[in-house]
Design an enzyme around this catalytic site. Sequence first.
Site, mmCIF file in Angstrom:
data_model
loop_
_atom_site.group_PDB
_atom_site.id
_atom_site.type_symbol
_atom_site.label_atom_id
_atom_site.label_comp_id
_atom_site.label_asym_id
_atom_site.label_seq_id
_atom_site.Cartn_x
_atom_site.Cartn_y
_atom_site.Cartn_z
ATOM 1 N N GLY A 15 36.309 -50.424 -43.073
ATOM 2 C CA GLY A 15 35.824 -51.280 -43.831
ATOM 3 C C GLY A 15 34.550 -51.812 -43.516
ATOM 4 O O GLY A 15 34.287 -53.061 -43.756
ATOM 5 N N THR A 16 33.516 -51.296 -43.137
ATOM 6 C CA THR A 16 32.290 -51.670 -42.481
ATOM 7 C C THR A 16 31.398 -51.998 -43.576
ATOM 8 O O THR A 16 30.742 -52.961 -43.755
ATOM 9 C CB THR A 16 31.466 -50.707 -41.783
ATOM 10 N N ASN A 17 31.766 -51.208 -45.009
ATOM 11 C CA ASN A 17 30.864 -51.579 -46.266
ATOM 12 C C ASN A 17 31.400 -53.033 -46.663
ATOM 13 O O ASN A 17 30.744 -53.701 -47.138
ATOM 14 C CB ASN A 17 31.058 -50.570 -47.240
ATOM 15 N N MET A 93 40.148 -43.524 -50.400
ATOM 16 C CA MET A 93 40.294 -42.399 -50.162
ATOM 17 C C MET A 93 41.534 -41.809 -51.243
ATOM 18 O O MET A 93 42.224 -40.954 -50.983
ATOM 19 C CB MET A 93 41.140 -41.848 -48.867
ATOM 20 N N ILE A 95 41.763 -40.404 -55.397
ATOM 21 C CA ILE A 95 40.873 -39.878 -56.696
ATOM 22 C C ILE A 95 41.316 -41.072 -57.802
ATOM 23 O O ILE A 95 42.366 -41.668 -58.078
ATOM 24 C CB ILE A 95 41.478 -38.630 -57.134
ATOM 25 N N ASN A 110 30.906 -46.463 -56.504
ATOM 26 C CA ASN A 110 31.332 -46.063 -55.394
ATOM 27 C C ASN A 110 30.067 -45.789 -54.506
ATOM 28 O O ASN A 110 28.986 -45.705 -54.743
ATOM 29 C CB ASN A 110 31.921 -44.490 -55.636
ATOM 30 N N HIS A 112 28.594 -42.842 -51.754
ATOM 31 C CA HIS A 112 28.744 -41.618 -50.960
ATOM 32 C C HIS A 112 27.826 -41.335 -49.801
ATOM 33 O O HIS A 112 26.528 -41.872 -49.835
ATOM 34 C CB HIS A 112 28.643 -40.713 -52.074
HETATM 35 C C1 GRF Z 1 31.489 -44.672 -45.961
HETATM 36 O O1 GRF Z 1 30.752 -43.645 -45.129
HETATM 37 C C2 GRF Z 1 31.347 -44.509 -47.174
HETATM 38 O O2 GRF Z 1 30.218 -43.726 -47.794
HETATM 39 C C3 GRF Z 1 32.596 -43.450 -47.667
HETATM 40 O O3 GRF Z 1 33.493 -43.657 -46.886
HETATM 41 C C4 GRF Z 1 33.051 -44.464 -45.667
HETATM 42 C C5 GRF Z 1 33.454 -45.853 -45.384
HETATM 43 O O4 GRF Z 1 33.225 -46.455 -44.391
HETATM 44 N N1 GRF Z 1 32.737 -43.296 -48.814
HETATM 45 P P1 GRF Z 1 33.547 -47.943 -43.952
HETATM 46 O O5 GRF Z 1 35.386 -47.947 -44.175
HETATM 47 O O6 GRF Z 1 32.929 -48.856 -45.073
HETATM 48 O O7 GRF Z 1 33.213 -48.267 -42.637
#
Ligand code: GRF
Length: 217
Positions: A15-17, A93, A95, A110, A112
């Site tokens: 969850g860093t994003n 993760m 679909i 999303n 990527h």
């Molecule tokens: C990120 O690299 C994103 O691009 C991909 O999954 C990863 C998620 O990372 N879809 P985080 O859980 O947000 O750290």
Amino acid sequence: MKKPFRIAVLASGGGTNLQSIIDQQQCGKLSVDVALVISNNPGAGALVRAQQAGINTLCINHRNYSTRHDFDQALINALQQADIDLVVLAGFMRIITPVMLKAFPQRIINIHPALLPAFPGLDVQQQAIDYGARFSGCTVHFVDAGVDTGPIIIQAVVPILPEDSAATLAERILEQEHRIYPQAIQWLAEGRVKIDDRKVIISDSTSCVKTLTNPTH
Ligand code: GRF
């Protein structure tokens, strides 16, 4: 008063994003209400981050559903109940099936960790290294029925260095993810994003015209 733009973040991992979205929202650079965080994984770090930020969380474990359709229906119910304007996938993760796309048309995005359309799918940092690409990066895109094929909203470019491992490259890419994902969400919240065929138009935006070369000499 204008209704706040309500987003839900769907995440399966660390969850860093999600954290970058929370941080940008808290410092006033992202004008959205992070109304809900959903994970399919009970052990997801994203759920802990959300709880620490006082955000409503929900674990919808795909293992408890016998079909994809039933799982998606549970997601849709939760998202509709929370009156979500935008579904933000951040390392989710699973679909996304047509039933979900139909429920949230052009309202699922999303991120990527590669420069699409190069390297869709999984383990893409290693794939980019093995291919010998000089640059990779990250892409925020609308979700459609394909795998990482939807219209592109924003990308950032990252060099691949000779000494890179998948982990070091992933880290360099993540830094950019944390910058461009909140940016894309803010544009959507401001209503500045239009899709023309498969091209995304951001009104009143400026473009970077710098040319990148790697190696330089
Ligand atoms: C990120 O690299 C994103 O691009 C991909 O999954 C990863 C998620 O990372 N879809 P985080 O859980 O947000 O750290």
